[in-house]
Scaffold this active site. Structure first.
Site, PDB file in Angstrom:
ATOM      1  N   HIS A 109       0.862  -1.187   0.000  1.00  7.56           N
ATOM      2  CA  HIS A 109       0.000   0.000   0.000  1.00  7.56           C
ATOM      3  C   HIS A 109       0.894   1.232   0.000  1.00  7.56           C
ATOM      4  O   HIS A 109       1.894   1.274   0.716  1.00  7.56           O
ATOM      5  CB  HIS A 109      -0.891   0.012   1.235  1.00  7.56           C
ATOM      6  CG  HIS A 109      -2.007   1.017   1.161  1.00  7.56           C
ATOM      7  ND1 HIS A 109      -1.797   2.385   1.255  1.00  7.56           N
ATOM      8  CD2 HIS A 109      -3.344   0.847   0.991  1.00  7.56           C
ATOM      9  CE1 HIS A 109      -2.960   3.011   1.154  1.00  7.56           C
ATOM     10  NE2 HIS A 109      -3.912   2.105   1.000  1.00  7.56           N
ATOM     11  N   PRO A 198       9.727  20.914   9.095  1.00  5.58           N
ATOM     12  CA  PRO A 198      10.854  21.265   8.222  1.00  5.58           C
ATOM     13  C   PRO A 198      10.580  20.933   6.760  1.00  5.58           C
ATOM     14  O   PRO A 198       9.651  20.194   6.432  1.00  5.58           O
ATOM     15  CB  PRO A 198      11.990  20.394   8.772  1.00  5.58           C
ATOM     16  CG  PRO A 198      11.286  19.187   9.307  1.00  5.58           C
ATOM     17  CD  PRO A 198       9.992  19.697   9.883  1.00  5.58           C
ATOM     18  N   ALA A 204      13.687   8.050   8.326  1.00  9.03           N
ATOM     19  CA  ALA A 204      13.130   7.094   9.284  1.00  9.03           C
ATOM     20  C   ALA A 204      11.680   7.421   9.642  1.00  9.03           C
ATOM     21  O   ALA A 204      10.928   6.535  10.054  1.00  9.03           O
ATOM     22  CB  ALA A 204      13.965   7.065  10.559  1.00  9.03           C
ATOM     23  N   GLY A 206       9.694   9.993   7.581  1.00  2.06           N
ATOM     24  CA  GLY A 206       8.929  10.410   6.415  1.00  2.06           C
ATOM     25  C   GLY A 206       8.123  11.671   6.684  1.00  2.06           C
ATOM     26  O   GLY A 206       8.512  12.514   7.496  1.00  2.06           O
TER      27      GLY A 206
END
Length: 318
Positions: A109, A198, A204, A206
């Site tokens: 997915h 940011p 790690a 996303g």
């Protein structure tokens, strides 16, 4: 007199807890690590005023959805100022970021983050504006506290930008390893500026999509074929984007070793419902010589969610 006042205050709070309700659906990129899910669920249960009313796991997709409900409080002018959901969702996000590394994630997915999608809905007498307020509050905290880029969509976005539009801009729908999504292979610097957090991605964690909109239904239809190209072709013909059913968005995905699925998002389920989508998929699949199983919802309907919340919250207060 004090006891009467105290009872009146309790009754007033109980009325709020039963009438002005918000719902959050959290789509998290993990369904195979029981220890990670236990940690996330423990975080949600720290506040007894937030209730997990539904959980849907899909190990093939490696994705879980939690449906949370609680109340919203307003100030004297009618503006929302507090919901237990805000801290509960943030606590779940903290647990998820500690337990899940997107670089090690594998599933069939699409996803772009550990906390892939957080969708806020109004329930009972609450409004979409209140759901948007909650989405914006959660987005600001997740973006700033965990340094995760957050994109707002729907009523939470200043221009009402749609979720699927943002996802296309960010490459959400493109698998990076055959028909799978593996790790993080997107650019570290984002092509579109996020609303919160940011502009550089930590691989790690996303990114996260957080939005608010009226109720939508998720409905998946198994196709008895491993031919994902055919499933995608059927999915496109069913969708509004492909000239099919209005207000229906679809994906054709691999699901397990011997089947594919048409994953459907019903944006107006009271107008274009599951029965109509099911019939359309069956007709198109038959033209391809394929069998289709009865579809299934990944969540329960709003009225049942409200009833389950009230039952659980009453049980806890007795």
């Amino acid at each position: 007199m004090d006891s009467i006042s105290s009872q009146s205050s309790k009754d007033k709070k109980k009325t709020v807890m039963h009438s002005m309700l918000l719902c959050c659906k959290l789509y998290i990129s993990e369904a195979r690590n029981a220890e990670a899910l236990d940690s996330i669920e423990r975080a949600a249960k720290r506040d007894p005023e937030t209730v997990i009313v539904n959980k849907f796991e899909d190990r093939d997709y490696n994705r879980v959805c939690y449906t949370l409900v609680s109340y919203v409080v307003h100030d004297s002018t009618g503006c929302p100022i507090y919901s237990p959901l805000q801290q509960s969702v943030v606590a779940m996000a903290e647990a998820a970021y500690e337990a899940i590394n997107l670089e090690q994630h594998l599933g069939t997915h699409p996803r772009l983050g550990v906390m892939d999608d957080i969708l806020c809905h109004p329930l009972a007498r609450a409004s979409l504006d209140e759901a948007a307020w909650l989405a914006q509050k959660v987005a600001a905290e997740i973006g700033n506290r965990f340094q995760v880029p957050v994109y707002l969509y729907g009523a939470a976005n200043p221009t009402g930008k749609a979720l699927d539009t943002i996802r296309r801009e960010l490459g959400y729908f493109r698998p990076n390893n055959g028909h799978h999504w593996v790790g993080w292979t997107q650019p570290q610097v984002l092509p579109e500026k996020p609303n919160e957090g940011p502009e550089v991605v930590t691989s790690a964690r996303g990114i996260s999509m957080i939005g608010a909109r009226p109720w939508i239904a998720m409905y998946n239809i198994p196709v008895m074929s491993t031919d994902v190209s055919t499933a995608r072709r059927i999915a496109l013909m069913v969708s509004a984007r492909g000239g099919g059913l209005p207000t229906v968005q679809t994906l054709g995905l691999v699901h397990g070793e011997d089947s594919t699925e048409i994953a459907c998002m019903l944006l107006e389920p009271n107008q274009i419902g599951a029965d109509r989508v099911q019939n359309h998929v069956e007709k198109l699949a038959a033209q391809e010589g394929l069998d289709v199983e009865q579809g299934y919802f990944t969540d329960i309907p709003p009225q049942m969610i409200t009833e389950r919340y009230r039952k659980l919250i009453n049980a806890d207060s007795d």
